[in-house]
Design a protein around this motif. Structure first.
Motif, short mmCIF file in Angstrom:
data_model
loop_
_atom_site.label_atom_id
_atom_site.label_comp_id
_atom_site.label_asym_id
_atom_site.label_seq_id
_atom_site.Cartn_x
_atom_site.Cartn_y
_atom_site.Cartn_z
N ILE A 479 48.73 56.74 44.51
CA ILE A 479 49.15 55.30 44.45
C ILE A 479 49.75 55.35 42.83
O ILE A 479 49.69 56.20 42.21
CB ILE A 479 48.41 54.20 44.68
CG1 ILE A 479 47.08 54.24 43.57
CG2 ILE A 479 47.98 54.08 46.07
CD1 ILE A 479 46.36 53.09 43.51
N ASP A 480 50.84 54.42 42.66
CA ASP A 480 51.53 54.13 41.35
C ASP A 480 51.19 52.89 40.86
O ASP A 480 51.17 52.59 39.52
CB ASP A 480 52.94 54.46 41.68
CG ASP A 480 53.64 55.77 42.08
OD1 ASP A 480 53.27 56.82 41.33
OD2 ASP A 480 53.81 55.74 43.22
N VAL A 481 50.83 51.69 41.80
CA VAL A 481 50.38 50.40 41.17
C VAL A 481 49.19 49.97 42.07
O VAL A 481 49.11 50.22 43.44
CB VAL A 481 51.68 49.46 41.45
CG1 VAL A 481 51.41 48.19 40.89
CG2 VAL A 481 52.81 50.23 40.58
N LEU A 482 48.37 49.11 41.50
CA LEU A 482 47.37 48.58 42.15
C LEU A 482 47.30 47.03 42.16
O LEU A 482 47.58 46.61 40.84
CB LEU A 482 46.01 48.98 41.53
CG LEU A 482 44.52 48.87 42.28
CD1 LEU A 482 44.71 49.35 43.62
CD2 LEU A 482 43.55 49.08 41.53
N LYS A 483 47.56 46.47 43.36
CA LYS A 483 47.83 44.93 43.27
C LYS A 483 46.30 44.20 43.67
O LYS A 483 45.63 44.63 44.78
CB LYS A 483 48.75 44.65 44.25
CG LYS A 483 50.13 45.16 43.99
CD LYS A 483 51.10 44.43 44.90
CE LYS A 483 51.37 43.11 44.56
NZ LYS A 483 52.46 42.52 45.45
N ILE A 484 45.82 43.32 42.76
CA ILE A 484 44.66 42.75 43.16
C ILE A 484 44.89 41.65 44.06
O ILE A 484 45.53 40.74 44.07
CB ILE A 484 43.85 41.92 41.72
CG1 ILE A 484 43.97 43.15 40.70
CG2 ILE A 484 42.41 41.38 42.06
CD1 ILE A 484 43.26 42.49 39.58
N LEU A 501 34.58 41.11 39.42
CA LEU A 501 35.37 42.00 40.29
C LEU A 501 36.55 42.12 39.68
O LEU A 501 37.27 43.33 40.06
CB LEU A 501 35.14 41.24 41.83
CG LEU A 501 33.99 41.47 42.60
CD1 LEU A 501 34.21 40.51 43.97
CD2 LEU A 501 33.85 43.06 42.98
N VAL A 502 37.42 41.19 39.18
CA VAL A 502 38.79 41.12 38.66
C VAL A 502 38.67 42.21 37.56
O VAL A 502 39.76 43.22 37.59
CB VAL A 502 39.37 39.85 38.40
CG1 VAL A 502 40.57 40.23 37.87
CG2 VAL A 502 39.55 39.23 39.53
N LYS A 503 37.87 42.13 36.72
CA LYS A 503 37.70 43.04 35.49
C LYS A 503 37.36 44.49 36.17
O LYS A 503 37.91 45.27 35.37
CB LYS A 503 36.29 42.61 34.70
CG LYS A 503 36.85 41.21 33.89
CD LYS A 503 35.41 40.94 33.19
CE LYS A 503 35.84 39.74 32.38
NZ LYS A 503 34.69 39.18 31.39
N LEU A 504 36.59 44.49 36.95
CA LEU A 504 36.28 46.05 37.62
C LEU A 504 37.51 46.44 38.30
O LEU A 504 37.69 47.75 37.92
CB LEU A 504 35.04 45.92 38.60
CG LEU A 504 34.80 47.12 39.51
CD1 LEU A 504 34.28 48.13 38.27
CD2 LEU A 504 33.91 46.84 40.48
N VAL A 505 38.23 45.78 38.96
CA VAL A 505 39.52 46.57 39.60
C VAL A 505 40.49 46.85 38.16
O VAL A 505 41.09 47.89 38.05
CB VAL A 505 39.93 45.18 40.39
CG1 VAL A 505 41.77 46.00 40.86
CG2 VAL A 505 39.21 45.25 41.58
N ARG A 506 40.77 46.09 37.38
CA ARG A 506 41.29 46.43 36.04
C ARG A 506 40.87 47.56 35.43
O ARG A 506 41.73 48.50 34.87
CB ARG A 506 41.35 45.10 34.97
CG ARG A 506 42.02 45.43 33.83
CD ARG A 506 43.52 45.59 33.91
NE ARG A 506 44.18 46.28 32.91
CZ ARG A 506 44.35 47.66 32.65
NH1 ARG A 506 43.98 48.48 33.61
NH2 ARG A 506 45.00 47.89 31.66
#
Length: 568
Positions: A479-484, A501-506
């Motif tokens: 992938i090139d971009v990750l969307k939360i 969870l948001v911090k983890l995804v970041r």
């Protein structure tokens, strides 16, 4: 002029079995003008002739009293053999008791000795062969060759024959296999047929207990008409357990819709249409195997049929409209317009605005989403070119690539052709693929995505965290971009778990060295928090709702003006 042989010109083969030569000659003389005649002097000889590889007999004329092997034993052996039992037998006898016994054993008819009425004997032979061949044709078409159950057409023929004699409550049951296409796509049609055959066996085993009949209606859908049961959950769960063990896979899930037939005066096909509406209503849900039909479900099914029927007009008359939601880079002093996401809207001439949550899942289920996607791709590509010509800037646009598109062998060519047509580079039309699509068909999707990235396309994983994410999956997926997923963003100020969870995804995006996009940003506090976390890009109503192309142009103008002011 040539004369061509037809089926009616071919002589049927008749085997005359009698120990008396004179009887064989008499019958042969009576029938030889119409049939090809073969003879045997006893039952043993007859069985040898019937079991030869090239044996093809349409009728057996069988004497009952013969040496070596009598006619009764021939009937018994023929009835125990699936191939031979299809050949009708006319017994030759003068004893009434023998006639009754042979008919009960399976003989089709009898001819009384002596043979003094040739026309009647010939007519009876022709009639028995005709009836047998008609029965054979019915037998070959009434059963589905894969599942062994009735075909849909014969199922409803038989159902209409029996419903007026039923005096107990009944149900129409529609059984469907979720994501069955994966079996055919990943393992081939032979494996798919093997699974369908096994399900047919499981259903057949339970029909006697249900006092019902069943058919395979279409590829992965089965109809069952049966005596009403208190519940079907345990039945479907039992079949599900055996199916999972048989396929060694948990990806296939059964679901069933039930319609209660309160009386038997209606149209049977409408009962199953309503049961199917109930079945479709729990597609993708994992809380229950079954659900019962109600009027709301039927209204919903009628509405969906209307939408399916109107898709051509929506495309041709441009009732579909593409809106664009802006994405802003937020790590600098001022937010900067960087790209947009294309979102489909449907303004129906009669029904008004139709929620995308209503028609997108519907079109995903039946494959029509591919046509909608192509409409969006073309509209987005055309719009990128228009904005570039109008404002002298490039605004890349993200478009959705559904799981249905992934299995299109022409996908890459269609996308590249669009870029050529509108003179775009590969990174200007970005491709969004949902996380659930990876989970459904990871091997095929990874292969397609790798090929697209090798051409220069940028791939965004959409709705990350909403499906069945795993760190292991992220190491395999290019992938090139990750969307939360927007749901985490909306709840992160209210729920500490969602915030973590948001911090983890970041952090995961940082580890993968790809930018992260936060969807659904609506409040200033959300924006501040995401900026402190180091989130790269946001989109949401805080900046702008999705807009038609003309109004989005105003945002481009505002962004250009801000850049000009800050550069001074």
């Amino acid at each position: 002029m040539k004369n061509y042989m037809t089926i009616s010109d071919i002589k049927r083969r008749v085997l005359i079995v009698d120990d008396e030569p004179i009887n064989r000659e008499l019958l042969g003389a009576m029938l030889s003008q119409t049939f090809e005649i073969a003879t045997a002097s006893n039952g043993q000889e007859a069985m040898m002739m019937l079991t030869q590889p090239d044996a093809d007999y349409s009728l057996i004329l069988l004497d009952l009293l013969m040496p070596v092997m009598d006619g009764f034993e021939v009937i018994e052996r023929c009835q125990s053999d699936e191939a031979l039992k299809r050949i009708p037998i006319i017994v030759l006898t003068s004893e009434k008791s023998a006639e009754v016994r042979s008919i009960r054993m399976g003989a089709a008819d009898f001819i009384t000795k002596p043979y003094d009425m040739p026309e009647i004997i010939l007519a009876r032979c022709e009639r028995i062969i005709e009836l047998s061949e008609d029965k054979s044709i019915i037998r070959s078409t009434e059963r589905d060759k894969v599942s062994g159950l009735y075909t849909r057409s014969y199922f409803f023929v038989y159902l209409r024959q029996i419903i007026h004699r039923i005096d107990h409550p009944t149900d129409a049951l529609v059984l469907n296999i979720d994501r069955f296409h994966l079996i055919n796509d990943l393992f081939g049609r032979d494996e798919g047929d093997r699974v369908l055959s096994y399900i047919g066996e499981l259903i057949s085993e339970r029909l006697s207990g249900l006092r019902g009949i069943a058919c395979r209606s279409e590829s992965d859908t089965f109809f069952i008409f049966c005596e009403r049961q208190e519940e079907y959950e345990s039945l479907i769960e039992e079949i599900q357990t055996k199916l999972s063990a048989f396929t060694k896979s948990r990806s296939l899930r059964l679901r069933a819709g039930v319609y209660s037939c309160e009386d038997h005066t209606g149209d049977p096909e409408s009962w199953f249409s309503r049961a199917k509406a109930a079945c479709d209503n729990i597609r993708g849900q994992y809380g229950s195997f079954t659900t019962r039909y109600n009027n709301e479900l039927y209204k919903r099914a009628v509405f969906h049929e209307r939408l399916i029927g109107d898709i051509d007009d929506a495309i041709n008359n441009r009732n579909f409209v593409v809106y664009y939601q802006p994405k802003y880079k937020i790590l600098g002093k001022y937010p900067v317009l960087t790209s947009a996401e294309a979102l489909i809207r449907w303004i129906h001439p009669d029904l008004g605005f139709i929620n995308p949550g209503e028609f997108i899942p519907l079109f995903e289920q039946n494959g029509l989403i591919r046509r909608v996607d192509h409409f969006v791709w073309r509209s987005a590509a055309q719009q990128i070119k228009r904005w570039r010509e109008q404002y002298n800037v490039t605004i890349p646009i993200s478009v959705n690539v559904s799981r249905v598109d992934i299995f299109d062998p022409e996908l890459e060519k269609k996308l590249c052709d669009l870029l050529d047509e509108f003179s775009l580079s590969h990174d200007e039309l970005m491709l969004e693929i949902t996380e659930s699509a990876y989970a459904d068909s990871s091997e095929r999707l990874i292969e397609v995505v790798n090929s697209l990235r090798s051409k220069g396309f940028l791939i965004e994983m959409d709705d990350f965290g909403a499906g069945y994410s795993s760190l292991n999956m992220l190491t395999e997926i290019p992938i090139d971009v990750l969307k939360i997923d927007r749901q985490f963003i909306r709840r992160m100020l209210l729920d500490d778990k969602n915030l973590r969870l948001v911090k983890l995804v970041r952090d995961i995006a940082g580890f993968l060295r790809v930018p992260v996009v936060a969807e659904g940003v609506e409040e200033k506090e959300q924006l501040k928090l995401l900026k402190r976390m180091g989130c790269d890009i946001v989109q949401g109503y805080y900046f702008s709702p999705p807009l038609p192309a003309e109004r989005f142009g105003e945002l481009i103008e505002q962004d250009l003006q801000r850049k000009e002011e800050t550069s001074c």
